[in-house]
Design an enzyme around this catalytic site. Structure first.
Site, mmCIF file in Angstrom:
data_model
loop_
_atom_site.group_PDB
_atom_site.id
_atom_site.type_symbol
_atom_site.label_atom_id
_atom_site.label_comp_id
_atom_site.label_asym_id
_atom_site.label_seq_id
_atom_site.Cartn_x
_atom_site.Cartn_y
_atom_site.Cartn_z
ATOM 1 N N CYS A 211 -43.398 8.731 31.369
ATOM 2 C CA CYS A 211 -42.613 8.772 30.131
ATOM 3 C C CYS A 211 -43.338 8.005 29.008
ATOM 4 C CB CYS A 211 -41.184 8.301 30.370
ATOM 5 S SG CYS A 211 -40.079 8.937 29.099
ATOM 6 N N HIS B 34 -39.028 10.377 34.704
ATOM 7 C CA HIS B 34 -38.985 9.061 35.368
ATOM 8 C C HIS B 34 -38.950 9.239 36.888
ATOM 9 C CE1 HIS B 34 -38.252 6.118 32.062
ATOM 10 N NE2 HIS B 34 -37.928 7.227 31.419
ATOM 11 N N GLU C 19 -39.396 7.255 39.177
ATOM 12 C CA GLU C 19 -38.907 6.069 39.883
ATOM 13 C C GLU C 19 -37.382 6.014 39.934
ATOM 14 O OE1 GLU C 19 -39.887 6.305 36.867
ATOM 15 O OE2 GLU C 19 -38.819 4.927 35.558
ATOM 16 N N ARG D 91 -43.750 12.519 21.025
ATOM 17 C CA ARG D 91 -42.678 11.593 21.413
ATOM 18 C C ARG D 91 -41.299 12.168 21.096
ATOM 19 N NH1 ARG D 91 -43.217 6.319 18.559
ATOM 20 N NH2 ARG D 91 -41.639 5.744 20.080
ATOM 21 N N GLY E 35 -40.376 3.289 29.168
ATOM 22 C CA GLY E 35 -39.750 2.219 28.402
ATOM 23 C C GLY E 35 -39.842 2.625 26.951
ATOM 24 N N GLU E 36 -40.444 1.802 26.154
ATOM 25 C CA GLU E 36 -40.651 2.133 24.745
ATOM 26 C C GLU E 36 -42.139 1.985 24.447
ATOM 27 O OE1 GLU E 36 -38.177 3.449 22.972
ATOM 28 O OE2 GLU E 36 -39.788 3.864 21.559
ATOM 29 N N SER E 37 -42.783 3.104 24.115
ATOM 30 C CA SER E 37 -44.248 3.073 23.983
ATOM 31 C C SER E 37 -44.711 2.120 22.877
ATOM 32 C CB SER E 37 -44.786 4.480 23.752
ATOM 33 O OG SER E 37 -44.143 5.101 22.667
ATOM 34 N N ILE F 209 -35.610 11.050 29.983
ATOM 35 C CA ILE F 209 -34.862 10.155 29.082
ATOM 36 C C ILE F 209 -35.668 9.994 27.796
ATOM 37 C CG2 ILE F 209 -33.843 7.861 28.805
ATOM 38 C CD1 ILE F 209 -33.822 7.649 31.896
ATOM 39 N N ARG F 210 -35.183 10.566 26.727
ATOM 40 C CA ARG F 210 -35.915 10.552 25.455
ATOM 41 C C ARG F 210 -37.389 10.861 25.718
ATOM 42 N NH1 ARG F 210 -36.329 6.130 22.728
ATOM 43 N NH2 ARG F 210 -36.016 4.818 24.535
HETATM 44 N N1 GLN Z 1 -39.056 7.772 23.698
HETATM 45 C C1 GLN Z 1 -39.798 6.703 24.293
HETATM 46 C C2 GLN Z 1 -41.101 6.462 23.539
HETATM 47 O O1 GLN Z 1 -41.458 7.210 22.685
HETATM 48 C C3 GLN Z 1 -40.110 6.954 25.744
HETATM 49 C C4 GLN Z 1 -38.834 6.976 26.529
HETATM 50 C C5 GLN Z 1 -38.975 6.600 27.951
HETATM 51 O O2 GLN Z 1 -39.984 6.060 28.404
HETATM 52 N N2 GLN Z 1 -37.919 6.825 28.682
HETATM 53 O O3 GLN Z 1 -41.765 5.514 23.811
#
Ligand code: GLN
Length: 192
Positions: free
Chosen positions: A79, A176, A178, A110, A47-49, A140-141
């Protein structure tokens, strides 16, 4: 059957729940210390850390998750979750710093794959653990894990970088697991 908590602050909770069911576990969304403590293992999802870490501040979950890990039960960070379980998080660009749990002896960079290749999929390089050798890893990112401690085992790598690692009961995937129908990573995590 193992009860596996998925930290439900933000991120890919539903997809992890389906993957855990496919792997033969009972998933449960967890938000409180007592809910976490009732699990056999937990997952900190992608998600977004920064968002997840702020939620952990608000819910006062830092020490309960550290205590859970110290009890010997398994923790998988995927992630953003891989960033959060690491010893330290750094940003490859100007992103804000994020606090981490310090469970895994590694430094997470990151968004390390940059913007032009934000998202991609790849299978692990030869030499990766047979249990996940054919796994399609979706990035993903994604972060990269560097400065791995001697006790950190690399279970899978892509382009010469570790993407699935384990240090005792602590697991981290920079991708990911999942997001495919293959429960191999969740199954491997559950088998320990
Ligand atoms: N770029 C996100 C972060 O730094 C992580 C991306 C992800 O969990 N798909 O939190």
């Amino acid at each position: 059957m193992k009860t596996v908590g998925i930290l439900g602050i933000q991120g890919d909770v539903e997809a992890h729940a389906r993957a855990l069911e496919r792997a033969g576990a009972a998933p449960r969304r967890v938000l409180r210390a007592a809910e976490i403590d009732a699990c056999d293992a937990i997952i900190v999802p992608g998600g977004e850390s920064t968002t997840i870490s702020k939620g952990m501040d608000r819910l006062e979950l830092w020490e309960p998750i550290r205590a859970f890990a110290a009890s010997g039960r398994s923790v998988l960070g995927t992630c953003a979750g891989a960033i959060l379980v690491s010893r330290e998080a750094r940003a490859a660009d100007a992103h804000e710093p994020v606090a981490t749990l310090g469970l895994l002896d590694a430094v997470a960079i990151r968004n390390a794959y940059g913007t032009q290749v934000d998202s991609f999929a790849a299978t692990p390089a030869p030499g990766s653990d047979p249990a996940v050798a054919d796994f399609r890893c979706v990035f993903i990112r994604a972060p990269q894990l560097t400065e791995l401690g001697a006790a950190v085992q690399v279970l899978a790598s892509v382009e010469g970088r570790p993407v699935l690692v384990r240090e005792g009961n602590i697991w981290a995937a920079t991708f990911h697991p999942e997001l495919t129908n293959d429960p191999a990573v969740h199954a491997a995590f559950l088998s320990y």
